[in-house]
Scaffold this active site. Structure first.
Site, mmCIF file in Angstrom:
data_model
loop_
_atom_site.group_PDB
_atom_site.id
_atom_site.type_symbol
_atom_site.label_atom_id
_atom_site.label_comp_id
_atom_site.label_asym_id
_atom_site.label_seq_id
_atom_site.Cartn_x
_atom_site.Cartn_y
_atom_site.Cartn_z
ATOM 1 N N LYS A 17 -1.244 4.538 -31.090
ATOM 2 C CA LYS A 17 -0.498 5.508 -30.287
ATOM 3 C C LYS A 17 0.923 5.722 -30.807
ATOM 4 O O LYS A 17 1.530 6.749 -30.537
ATOM 5 C CB LYS A 17 -0.498 5.094 -28.824
ATOM 6 C CG LYS A 17 -1.889 5.261 -28.207
ATOM 7 C CD LYS A 17 -1.948 4.988 -26.735
ATOM 8 C CE LYS A 17 -3.297 5.369 -26.159
ATOM 9 N NZ LYS A 17 -4.382 4.454 -26.614
HETATM 10 C C1 LIG Z 1 -5.754 4.792 -26.707
HETATM 11 C C2 LIG Z 1 -6.595 3.925 -27.558
HETATM 12 C C3 LIG Z 1 -7.896 4.309 -27.966
HETATM 13 C C4 LIG Z 1 -8.558 5.588 -27.500
HETATM 14 O O1 LIG Z 1 -7.983 6.738 -28.059
HETATM 15 P P1 LIG Z 1 -8.197 8.171 -27.382
HETATM 16 O O2 LIG Z 1 -7.338 9.097 -28.125
HETATM 17 O O3 LIG Z 1 -7.780 8.005 -25.940
HETATM 18 O O4 LIG Z 1 -9.650 8.490 -27.494
HETATM 19 C C5 LIG Z 1 -8.587 3.454 -28.821
HETATM 20 N N1 LIG Z 1 -8.064 2.289 -29.227
HETATM 21 C C6 LIG Z 1 -6.825 1.880 -28.848
HETATM 22 C C7 LIG Z 1 -6.317 0.574 -29.341
HETATM 23 C C8 LIG Z 1 -6.044 2.688 -28.018
HETATM 24 O O5 LIG Z 1 -4.817 2.276 -27.653
#
Ligand SMILES: *Cc1c(COP(=O)(O)O)cnc(C)c1O
Length: 449
Positions: free
Chosen positions: A99
């Site tokens: 993120k």
């Molecule tokens: C947020 C997240 C996801 C999922 O990603 P999306 O864009 O919501 O599909 C997968 N793995 C981790 C570690 C995350 O923080």
């Protein structure tokens, strides 16, 4: 509406999600020329057609440079070989999860547009862990921005809690709520529904529906393709651990831009609303079940609405109807012809917790490489496709318990997680009532922090 406005408003005024009017298509010769670029130079190229009316090229360059300066790997998002498998590591940012790639950029965009246009932004959000810390790191120390993140007191992992509360910048406010994550979400919703409060205090959100977040994630699909040889004749598959559908939707956008992507492997855990949809054509809400890959424990995949727009031949009225139906009936179904398109775009696999832990073990035993539980879901889902690139969405040290359970040892901590438990913290504890949270925000802002 332009890019700057879309970034600052997040959600459209009718509650729908925003998309660019046109997705630019990159010519094959151009793609070939991009294969040798560094991550940041490539980011400027990929982002430019979307932002050129809002930013000068110099400004874009500077914002991109700043956004990725805090990443600890020189490639920003390196592709590594693990046994015969290729892994795209997205966790070298300040909070060790993917993120950061989007939220570092979003924080810089917010700051730039506020400086240029004037005004203040007060970000309010609730978190169960990952998003809160990445959002805090995205805006810490920035001018004209305050951030208030609610987390459920005592219910986030010690590392995740410390990642948030050890940030001591004056514009960062951690609120530990005496309740659950759902209480936090409800409070935030109530504050945003209080329109007078919302407008007077310029409340904003950083959830995964902001278009600029998706856009930043498009870049690493291009980058990975270039890193593994950039062969236009050989479409590449990507396996994407999926929750809110933001990351995999970015891959879909990359393909619409002309990147030769074959399959997009949509990997879910037991919370498999998207897998069930691809299999049956019915998108129906269930109960969220806690798993060892908590950042994918979702009920509604918020970015899925964006994909529906393209499946429904860019008919936004039809998308709106489905969203109304979802709210009213808890689900909807698509026609057989739409589903044919969906199955051409994605293959979906749901992975059990046992299989997730087994994958961490198998990869470790074969190669010594430690997968985090989210990444392991994607690797498992791509088991029949050894050439697929698997997106690694978090550093394994962030999810120590699952890793410990799988292989009987912890992953070594990256520098960003070291010594967290010993550092000074700042956090206020409040009852799980929107009145109390609202008053605390008002008092804090009046204090001229
Ligand atoms: C947020 C997240 C996801 C999922 O990603 P999306 O864009 O919501 O599909 C997968 N793995 C981790 C570690 C995350 O923080």
């Amino acid at each position: 509406m332009g890019f700057a406005e879309a970034v600052m408003m997040g959600l459209a005024t009718d509650g729908g999600l925003l998309l660019p009017e046109q997705i630019p298509v990159i010519a094959p010769e151009q793609l070939r020329q991009w294969t040798g670029l560094s991550f940041t130079d490539l980011a400027v190229e990929v982002l430019w057609p979307y932002v050129h009316e809002a930013l000068t090229r110099d400004t874009l360059q500077e914002l991109v440079r700043r956004s990725y300066a805090g990443f600890t790997h020189p490639d920003i998002t390196p592709v590594v070989a693990v046994g015969g498998r290729r892994i795209l590591e997205l966790f070298h940012g300040p909070t060790a999860a993917f993120k950061d790639v989007a939220l570092q950029w979003l924080g810089n965009l917010f700051e730039y547009f506020l400086q240029r246009g004037g005004g203040q932004l007060n970000i309010v959000g609730a978190t169960s862990g990952d998003t809160g810390s990445a959002a805090i790191y995205g805006v810490r120390g920035k001018q004209r921005i305050q951030i208030f993140i609610l987390h459920p007191h005592g219910r986030v992992s010690p590392i995740q809690e410390r990642q948030m509360t050890t940030v001591l910048d004056a514009n960062v406010h951690n609120l530990a709520i005496e309740g659950t994550f759902d209480d936090g979400q409800r409070i935030v919703k109530e504050l945003f529904n209080d329109l007078e409060f919302k407008h007077h205090y310029q409340l904003g959100a950083v959830n995964s529906i902001n278009w600029a977040r998706v856009l930043a994630q498009v870049v690493y699909y291009f980058y990975a393709w270039g890193r593994v040889g950039g062969d236009l004749a050989k479409p590449l598959a990507f396996a994407v651990p999926t929750g809110n559908f933001g990351d995999i939707f970015a891959g879909y956008v990359a393909r619409r831009m002309g990147l030769p992507i074959g399959r997009l492997i949509l990997a879910t855990n037991r919370n498999d609303i998207l897998t069930r949809f691809v299999e049956t054509g019915a998108y129906t809400l269930g109960e969220v079940q806690p798993t060892v890959s908590p950042s994918m424990d979702i009920q509604v995949a918020s970015n899925f609405e964006r994909y529906l727009f393209y499946v429904l031949k860019q008919d936004s009225g039809a998308v709106r109807e489905l969203m109304v139906q979802l709210g009213r009936d808890g689900g909807f179904s698509l026609s057989a012809s739409c589903m044919e398109q969906v199955r051409a775009d994605f293959s979906a696999v749901a992975v059990s917790e046992a299989a997730t832990l087994e994958q961490i073990r198998a990869t470790y035993q074969a190669t010594g490489y430690i997968l985090d539980p989210h990444t392991a879901v994607g690797v498992r889902a791509a088991a029949d496709d050894p050439a697929a690139i698997c997106l690694a969405t978090a550093h394994p040290a962030k999810f120590g318990e699952a890793v410990q359970q799988a292989i009987g040892r912890a992953a070594p901590e990256p520098a960003s997680l070291q010594g967290l438990l010993e550092r000074e913290t700042r956090c206020v504890r409040l009852p799980a009532e929107s009145g109390a949270v609202k008053q605390w925000i008002i008092n804090t802002l009046a204090g001229g922090v």
